[in-house]
Design a protein around this motif. Structure first.
Motif, short mmCIF file in Angstrom:
data_model
loop_
_atom_site.label_atom_id
_atom_site.label_comp_id
_atom_site.label_asym_id
_atom_site.label_seq_id
_atom_site.Cartn_x
_atom_site.Cartn_y
_atom_site.Cartn_z
N LEU A 95 0.84 -1.20 0.00
CA LEU A 95 0.00 0.00 0.00
C LEU A 95 0.88 1.25 0.00
N PRO A 96 0.73 2.11 -0.99
CA PRO A 96 1.57 3.32 -1.04
C PRO A 96 1.07 4.38 -0.04
N TYR A 97 1.23 4.07 1.26
CA TYR A 97 0.63 4.96 2.26
C TYR A 97 1.32 6.32 2.34
N GLU A 98 2.59 6.38 1.86
CA GLU A 98 3.25 7.70 1.86
C GLU A 98 2.52 8.65 0.91
N GLU A 99 2.09 8.11 -0.25
CA GLU A 99 1.32 8.94 -1.21
C GLU A 99 -0.04 9.31 -0.63
N TRP A 100 -0.67 8.34 0.03
CA TRP A 100 -1.99 8.61 0.61
C TRP A 100 -1.88 9.68 1.69
N TYR A 101 -0.78 9.62 2.45
CA TYR A 101 -0.55 10.61 3.51
C TYR A 101 -0.43 12.00 2.88
N ARG A 102 0.38 12.11 1.81
CA ARG A 102 0.55 13.40 1.14
C ARG A 102 -0.79 13.88 0.57
N PHE A 103 -1.56 12.93 0.02
CA PHE A 103 -2.87 13.28 -0.54
C PHE A 103 -3.78 13.85 0.57
N ALA A 104 -3.80 13.18 1.71
CA ALA A 104 -4.69 13.61 2.81
C ALA A 104 -4.25 14.96 3.38
N ARG A 105 -2.97 15.30 3.27
CA ARG A 105 -2.48 16.58 3.79
C ARG A 105 -2.77 17.73 2.81
N THR A 106 -2.86 17.38 1.52
CA THR A 106 -2.94 18.45 0.51
C THR A 106 -4.34 18.60 -0.10
N HIS A 107 -5.27 17.68 0.20
CA HIS A 107 -6.61 17.78 -0.37
C HIS A 107 -7.63 18.06 0.74
N ASP A 108 -8.66 18.83 0.37
CA ASP A 108 -9.72 19.07 1.35
C ASP A 108 -10.92 18.18 1.02
N TRP A 109 -11.97 18.32 1.85
CA TRP A 109 -13.13 17.43 1.71
C TRP A 109 -13.93 17.69 0.44
N GLN A 110 -13.70 18.85 -0.18
CA GLN A 110 -14.47 19.17 -1.40
C GLN A 110 -13.85 18.57 -2.65
N SER A 111 -12.72 17.94 -2.53
CA SER A 111 -12.03 17.45 -3.73
C SER A 111 -12.85 16.34 -4.40
N ASP A 112 -12.71 16.26 -5.71
CA ASP A 112 -13.47 15.26 -6.48
C ASP A 112 -13.12 13.84 -6.06
N GLU A 113 -11.85 13.63 -5.71
CA GLU A 113 -11.42 12.28 -5.33
C GLU A 113 -12.20 11.77 -4.11
N VAL A 114 -12.42 12.68 -3.15
CA VAL A 114 -13.17 12.29 -1.94
C VAL A 114 -14.58 11.86 -2.32
N ARG A 115 -15.20 12.64 -3.20
CA ARG A 115 -16.57 12.30 -3.63
C ARG A 115 -16.60 10.99 -4.42
N LEU A 116 -15.56 10.80 -5.23
CA LEU A 116 -15.50 9.56 -6.02
C LEU A 116 -15.33 8.32 -5.14
N ILE A 117 -14.73 8.50 -3.99
CA ILE A 117 -14.60 7.37 -3.05
C ILE A 117 -15.88 7.23 -2.23
#
Lengths: 176, 189
Positions: free
Chosen positions: A39-61
């Motif tokens: 699991l590339p958790y380092e990337e996920w960590y960076r993603f969670a630090r740099t994206h807010d709740w309004q991002s499309d990725e959050v809605r897509l999940i």
């Protein structure tokens, strides 16, 4: 619904087990001082630090999570009809018949009725639903004939005859 | 057993469904500003959360690992429970003063299957043997000719087999029979 639940249970159990095992492997690997294994958790960590709740990725999940959650609730909460019907019980034996087997037996019996082209039967504990496709242009008395054939077949086999036998007759469309 | 599995499946599916619905619903509501624009604009991972995990990492990750292991174990057990169940095969043990005699389950189940197979109305049969404290339970899956009356199944097929089982074992016996009506008939015996 029982079969759907069994399939959903297999998929859900495999998915949860896989996810938990992967997380365990990553925790152990991190404790041993190495980077990620699967699991590339380092990337996920960076993603969670740099994206807010309004991002499309959050809605897509989130949307598939809601859809799958509703589907699991429907499967888990929908009424499950018993797969077996108890038809005999005494000191020597207890006899059950598969509901699906009764339906197939009725279909085979109804297939011999004059005017019946195809039929599908659904047996519930207190109701039998029959859908007959006829090759007659005018269905005529096919509905009462089917109803009495269902009752005769069940009572002839010593099976419980539900008071509610619903027959739907589908006639061929008139050609212009 | 099967009823228990159905209950477990229902319960776990409902719990998982609620968790997914709650998590996904919360994310969507927060994403579309249902809790205010500040909440919607906040990063997914807050500094407070990150700092808290960092401060407690000496116990947090071991606990997370144990929880992950427990969840994986429970999920694998749940997955294992979905496999098709085998017929029971309990051996019958007669205890005496100078030892005990064991009658293999297969001996009894084969004998009952053989007897039932010779009934003209029977198309196929599988028998499992389960021993309770004072009686033998014959778990039987019976495929019979379509249209066979229940009374014929009970009186002509099952009852004699149960009676012979009682005589052979010298103890009580009952049968739990699941019947299917066969579409095609055997032509060769």
């Amino acid at each position: 619904m029982r079969a759907a639940a069994r399939i959903a249970a297999v998929v859900a159990a495999a998915a949860v087990a896989l996810a938990a095992l992967l997380i365990l492997i990553e925790i152990v690997a991190a404790a041993l001082g190495s980077g990620h294994v699967f699991l590339p958790y380092e990337e996920w960590y960076r993603f969670a630090r740099t994206h807010d709740w309004q991002s499309d990725e959050v809605r897509l999940i989130a949307i598939p999570m809601v859809v799958v959650g509703i589907a699991l609730l429907v499967i888990g909460l929908a009424p499950w009809r018993p797969s077996l019907v108890k038809v005999y019980d005494n000191d020597a034996a207890e006899i059950h018949v598969r509901r699906r087997s009764i339906a197939r037996s009725l279909e085979r019996a109804l297939q011999h009725l004059d005017g019946v082209d195809r039929c599908a039967v659904n047996v519930a504990p207190s109701r039998v639903k029959v859908r007959v496709t006829t090759n007659r242009r005018l269905p005529g008395d096919l509905r009462p004939l089917t109803q009495s054939a269902v009752s005769d077949h069940l009572s002839g086999m010593g099976l419980p005859v539900p008071s509610d036998v619903r027959v739907r007759v589908v006639a061929p469309k008139a050609s212009s | 057993m099967r009823r228990n599995l159905d209950r477990v499946n229902r319960t776990v599916l409902v719990v998982l469904g609620l968790l997914l619905l709650a998590a996904g619903g919360y994310a969507l509501l927060r994403s579309y500003g249902a809790f205010g624009s500040d909440q919607a604009n906040a990063p997914l991972l807050l500094d407070d959360v990150r700092d808290w995990v960092h401060r407690n990492e000496d116990w947090f990750w071991p606990v997370a690992g144990v929880v992950a292991a427990l969840v994986a174990f429970a999920a694998l057990r749940w997955l294992w429970a979905q496999r098709p169940h085998q017929m029971p095969s309990d051996d019958l043990v007669y205890d005496g003063d100078h030892g005990s005699t064991v009658v293999r389950s297969s001996v009894l189940s084969d004998a009952v299957e053989d007897e039932l197979q010779h009934e003209p109305l029977v198309e196929n049969v599988r028998v499992g043997v389960e021993h309770e404290s004072d009686a033998t339970l014959l778990l039987t899956r019976l495929s019979v000719r379509d249209g066979t009356p229940v009374s014929a199944i009970a009186d002509e097929i099952v009852r004699p087999a149960v009676q012979h089982c009682r005589e052979a074992t010298g103890r009580g016996a009952t049968a739990r029979v699941i019947v299917d009506y066969a579409e095609s008939h055997r032509t060769v015996r």
